[in-house]
Design an enzyme around this catalytic site. Sequence first.
Site, PDB file in Angstrom:
ATOM      1  N   LEU A 241       0.823  -1.089  -0.010  1.00 25.03           N
ATOM      2  CA  LEU A 241       0.033   0.023   0.106  1.00 25.03           C
ATOM      3  C   LEU A 241       0.889   1.112  -0.015  1.00 25.03           C
ATOM      4  CD1 LEU A 241      -2.783   1.399   0.046  1.00 25.03           C
ATOM      5  CD2 LEU A 241      -2.657   1.208   2.667  1.00 25.03           C
ATOM      6  N   TYR A 242       2.110   1.250   0.745  1.00 20.76           N
ATOM      7  CA  TYR A 242       2.984   2.378   0.904  1.00 20.76           C
ATOM      8  C   TYR A 242       3.204   2.663  -0.676  1.00 20.76           C
ATOM      9  CZ  TYR A 242       7.424   4.839   1.047  1.00 20.76           C
ATOM     10  OH  TYR A 242       8.093   5.702   1.103  1.00 20.76           O
ATOM     11  N   ALA A 243       3.559   1.918  -1.498  1.00 24.15           N
ATOM     12  CA  ALA A 243       4.096   1.847  -2.851  1.00 24.15           C
ATOM     13  C   ALA A 243       3.219   2.543  -3.617  1.00 24.15           C
ATOM     14  CB  ALA A 243       4.808   0.535  -3.421  1.00 24.15           C
ATOM     15  N   THR A 245       0.417   4.249  -2.576  1.00 23.79           N
ATOM     16  CA  THR A 245       0.273   5.640  -2.257  1.00 23.79           C
ATOM     17  C   THR A 245       1.330   6.577  -3.020  1.00 23.79           C
ATOM     18  OG1 THR A 245       1.437   5.760  -0.335  1.00 23.79           O
ATOM     19  CG2 THR A 245      -0.901   5.130  -0.183  1.00 23.79           C
TER      20      THR A 245
END
Length: 431
Positions: A241-243, A245
């Site tokens: 999810l970090y990637a 965003t």
Amino acid sequence: MRGLEEEFIPSTPGKLKDKTYYSVNRQFHRCFTSTSTMFLWALFLIALTASYLSFQSFMDSGTRYLSSTRGSLQWEKQVRDSAQIHRVNGMSVLVTGAAGFVGSHVSIALKKRGDGVVGLDNFNNYYDPSLKKARKNLLNSQNIFIVEGDINDMRMLAKLFDIVAFTHVMHLAAQAGVRYAMENPQSYVHSNIAGLVTLLEACKNANPQPAIVWASSSSVYGLNEKVPFSESDRTDQPASLYAATKKAGEEITHTYNHIYGLSITGLRFFTVYGPWGRPDMAYFSFTRNILQGKPITVYRGKNRVDLARDFTYIDDVVKGCVGSLDTAGKSTGSGGKKRGPALYRIFNLGNTSPVTVPMMVGMLEKHLKVKAKKHVLDMPGNGDVPFTHANISFARKELGYKPTTDLQTGLRKFVRWYLSYYGYSQEKSVK
């Protein structure tokens, strides 16, 4: 002047009160007079105390307004003073995430060369806030003022742009970490998407509009197997999810560049490490656990292949950040309206020399003079990728970016800082 004997004169002429009546009346009169006087004095003292406390409260409120409250006269003066430029052709930069790892280093580098710097940070507790406070103290010693606030606070951002005509924004505030997204996904949307949009709105509405340099991530390459990673490679297969965003951030910034004429440069950082780093990073947590005699978990990829990272020393990344600011073209919009095409760029900032995690652990063992207790496990499906490797030819060409610190040297500097900051002596670290 009346004498004491006059007090014996009856109130009605010709009638003299007897001594017993007078004695009792005199005692009663004195008692009544004394009690009344005390009561009046008590009321007076209460009123005086209340007046003093009200005045003190007013003065304290006034002092707070004049000294430190956000939006106060003194606060505005601190912002302006920190933003003052002290070199020819210098810039005035708003650095978000200024109390963070990269943000603190970039802020100091800019200030030392004479640029104006105002920091912004929300000091959240994703990792130990005391480390962020220590970085803040370090920045304060360099006369860098940090505003404590959230990038989602549009009124605060508008106030900052009203006080200072920032020429540049270095946007480094973000919710970091790949694995934490599985625990608190909302924080990534709040900071990395909503916060980014709020900041872009403030920049769009500013007059003049600042040029923007912001931190994307090498994580956007996701499951890409082509190495080294180049800026033109596909980035539509995020592994976390970090990637996702950060990839969304690249699309959002492109939109604001296209519609509003904002000059935007995105930087894809590759595993930044060094002094004052983030405690959630592997090299940092490994150091802590090795010194405490605790085991460390070393993951490996498919077919028992060691994970590898393109570790990039903080000083090299700072040079890339500053170079991006120096070469950022001006935004072309005014009052939220685009008046011409503006620069849009994305750069890899890596070291180009991936090192396996077991090799990194071996270097730490050497510098700490302590053997690590290793638990080797297969990598779980938590968003991590097996390797990263940056192609930096575009950054070299456009920014003159040239990393000079290898991992062995960088880890030695980090360990020296770690032992000093956390109160270890070299002898103490040896088990």
